[in-house]
Write an enzyme that holds these catalytic residues in place. Structure first.
Site, short mmCIF file in Angstrom:
data_model
loop_
_atom_site.label_atom_id
_atom_site.label_comp_id
_atom_site.label_asym_id
_atom_site.label_seq_id
_atom_site.Cartn_x
_atom_site.Cartn_y
_atom_site.Cartn_z
N HIS A 126 86.75 86.62 104.54
CA HIS A 126 87.61 86.08 103.47
C HIS A 126 89.06 86.55 103.61
O HIS A 126 89.94 86.02 102.94
CB HIS A 126 87.09 86.50 102.10
CG HIS A 126 85.77 85.91 101.74
ND1 HIS A 126 85.50 84.57 101.84
CD2 HIS A 126 84.62 86.49 101.30
CE1 HIS A 126 84.26 84.33 101.46
NE2 HIS A 126 83.70 85.48 101.14
N ASP A 163 77.35 82.71 106.73
CA ASP A 163 77.38 83.37 105.43
C ASP A 163 77.21 82.33 104.32
O ASP A 163 77.53 81.15 104.51
CB ASP A 163 78.72 84.09 105.27
CG ASP A 163 78.76 85.07 104.11
OD1 ASP A 163 78.55 86.26 104.34
OD2 ASP A 163 79.01 84.62 102.97
N HIS A 165 78.98 82.09 101.79
CA HIS A 165 80.32 81.73 101.31
C HIS A 165 81.16 81.18 102.47
O HIS A 165 81.02 81.63 103.61
CB HIS A 165 81.02 82.95 100.72
CG HIS A 165 80.26 83.62 99.63
ND1 HIS A 165 79.58 84.80 99.81
CD2 HIS A 165 80.07 83.26 98.34
CE1 HIS A 165 78.99 85.15 98.67
NE2 HIS A 165 79.27 84.23 97.77
N ASP A 244 73.58 86.58 103.24
CA ASP A 244 73.41 86.37 101.81
C ASP A 244 72.97 84.95 101.46
O ASP A 244 72.84 84.61 100.29
CB ASP A 244 74.70 86.72 101.04
CG ASP A 244 75.97 86.28 101.74
OD1 ASP A 244 75.88 85.59 102.77
OD2 ASP A 244 77.06 86.64 101.27
#
Length: 308
Positions: A126, A163, A165, A244
C-alpha cells in the site's frame, strides 16, 4: 531447488499496539509452522541487511523517507494514519523489510539461490512513493522490482499480487511502465477502494466480490493472468504474498484455502520456469489469522522449494 528464507530480528520489534492485527506474532507463527511442518531445515535461512536511504529512494521520495525516520519515536507511538503507527523500532524494521526484499533479489539474480521468500513486516504494497499507509511504511516489493530493473537492467518483470486488498502503492510505482506487468485479484469494494478505474495497460486487476471462493479465483487466473504472463515473458517474477484472502481471515471476506495458494504458486512457478530461469522473489504482505497464515505460507514455500 534452493529457496532462501529472508528475515531480520528487527521485523518482530515493530508493533502498533496490543490489539493491532499486524503484529509480531505473524512472523513468530510462520517460524513455528516451518518447524512443525519439517521444512525449516530445507530452506536457506538468510538475515537481511538494512536498506540504505539511497536504496529506499529507488521508489520513495526523500521527504517520505525523512518523515518515517524523523517521526520514529523514542517511546510510545507516532500515528502516520489511523491504522499505521510508528514505534521506536519502526525505522529499523522498515529498513530490514526493504533490505530483505532487495537482498533476496540480488541473490536470485546472482544465481546464489533459485528463488526466495521474505518473511518480513511491516508489509509494503500500500505504500506509495510519497505516502505510508495501510500498515505499510516502505514498498518492499516495489523496491526489489526497481532494483531488478534499474540496477540489474532486466527488461521485463512481472508482479503477482494475491492479497485480499488492492496493491495501490505498487500500482502507483509501476503504472504505465511497459517493462512491468502487474496481475492481481482483490476484494472489491474493500480498502483501499482503488484498482477499478483509470487502469493503465500494464495493470491486470481483477476485482472480485466478497465471498468469492478459490474455484472462481483459479478460473480467473487461468482465463486472465496466465495468458497475460505468457505474452509478457517476464525475466523475473515478484509476488506480493498476502494471505488475508483465506476464508479464516476476518479482515477480508474471500474464501481461499491453503490448496488455492499452493495452486496459484504452482502456476507462477511454471511461468517462471519457462521464461525466468525460475527466478522468483516472494514478499509477505497481509494475513492476520495466524494459524491460516502459518499454514498458507508453508503451502506457498513448499511449492517454491519443489517440496510438493
Amino acid at each position: 531447488m534452493t529457496t532462501a528464507f529472508y528475515t531480520h530480528p528487527a521485523c518482530k520489534l515493530h508493533e502498533m499496539g496490543a490489539d493491532h492485527p499486524e503484529s509480531p506474532l505473524r512472523l513468530s507463527t510462520i517460524d513455528d509452522y516451518l518447524i512443525t511442518s519439517r521444512i525449516d531445515d530445507l530452506v536457506l535461512h538468510c538475515e537481511a541487511p538494512l536498506a540504505t536511504e539511497d536504496e529506499l529512494a529507488l521508489v520513495h521520495t526523500r521527504g517520505t523517507i525523512a518523515r518515517i525516520k524523523e517521526h520514529t519515536p523514542e517511546f510510545g507511538y507516532y500515528p502516520l494514519d489511523g491504522d499505521t503507527l510508528l514505534n521506536p523500532s519502526s525505522w529499523t524494521a522498515a529498513r530490514a523489510a526493504a533490505g530483505a526484499a532487495i537482498a533476496a533479489t540480488k541473490a536470485v539474480l546472482d544465481g546464489e539461490v533459485e528463488n526466495a521468500f521474505c518473511s518480513i513486516r511491516p508489509p509494503g504494497h500500500h505504500a506509495t512513493p510519497d505516502e505510508a499507509m495501510g500498515f505499510c511504511l516502505f514498498n518492499n516489493l516495489a523496491l526489489a522490482a526497481k532494483h531488478a530493473l534499474d540496477v540489474h537492467g532486466l527488461e521485463r518483470i512481472a508482479i503477482v499480487d494475491f492479497d485480499v486488498h488492492h496493491g495501490n502503492g505498487t500500482q502507483a510505482v509501476f503504472e504505465n511502465d511497459p517493462r512491468v506487468l502487474m496481475v492481481s485479484f482483490f476484494q472489491h469494494p474493500c480498502y483501499p477502494y482503488s484498482g477499478t478505474e483509470f487502469i493503465s495497460k500494464n495493470m491486470l486487476n481483477l476485482p472480485v466480490p466478497a465471498y468469492t471462493d478459490g474455484a472462481l479465483i483459479r478460473s480467473l487466473v487461468e482465463q486472465h493472468w496466465l495468458p497475460a504472463l505468457h505474452a509478457h515473458q517476464p525475466q523475473m517474477i515478484f509476488i506480493s504474498a498476502g494471505f488475508d484472502a483465506h476464508r479464516e481471515d476476518l479482515i477480508g471476506q474471500l474464501g481461499l484455502v491453503e490448496a488455492d495458494y499452493a495452486w496459484i504458486t504452482m502456476q507462477i512457478m511454471q511461468i517462471a520456469k519457462q521464461y525466468s530461469f525460475s527466478r522468483v522473489v516472494s514478499c509477505l504482505e497481509g494475513g492476520y489469522n495466524t494459524s491460516a497464515l502459518g499454514r498458507s505460507v508453508v503451502a506457498h514455500i513448499k511449492v517454491l522449494a519443489g517440496l510438493d
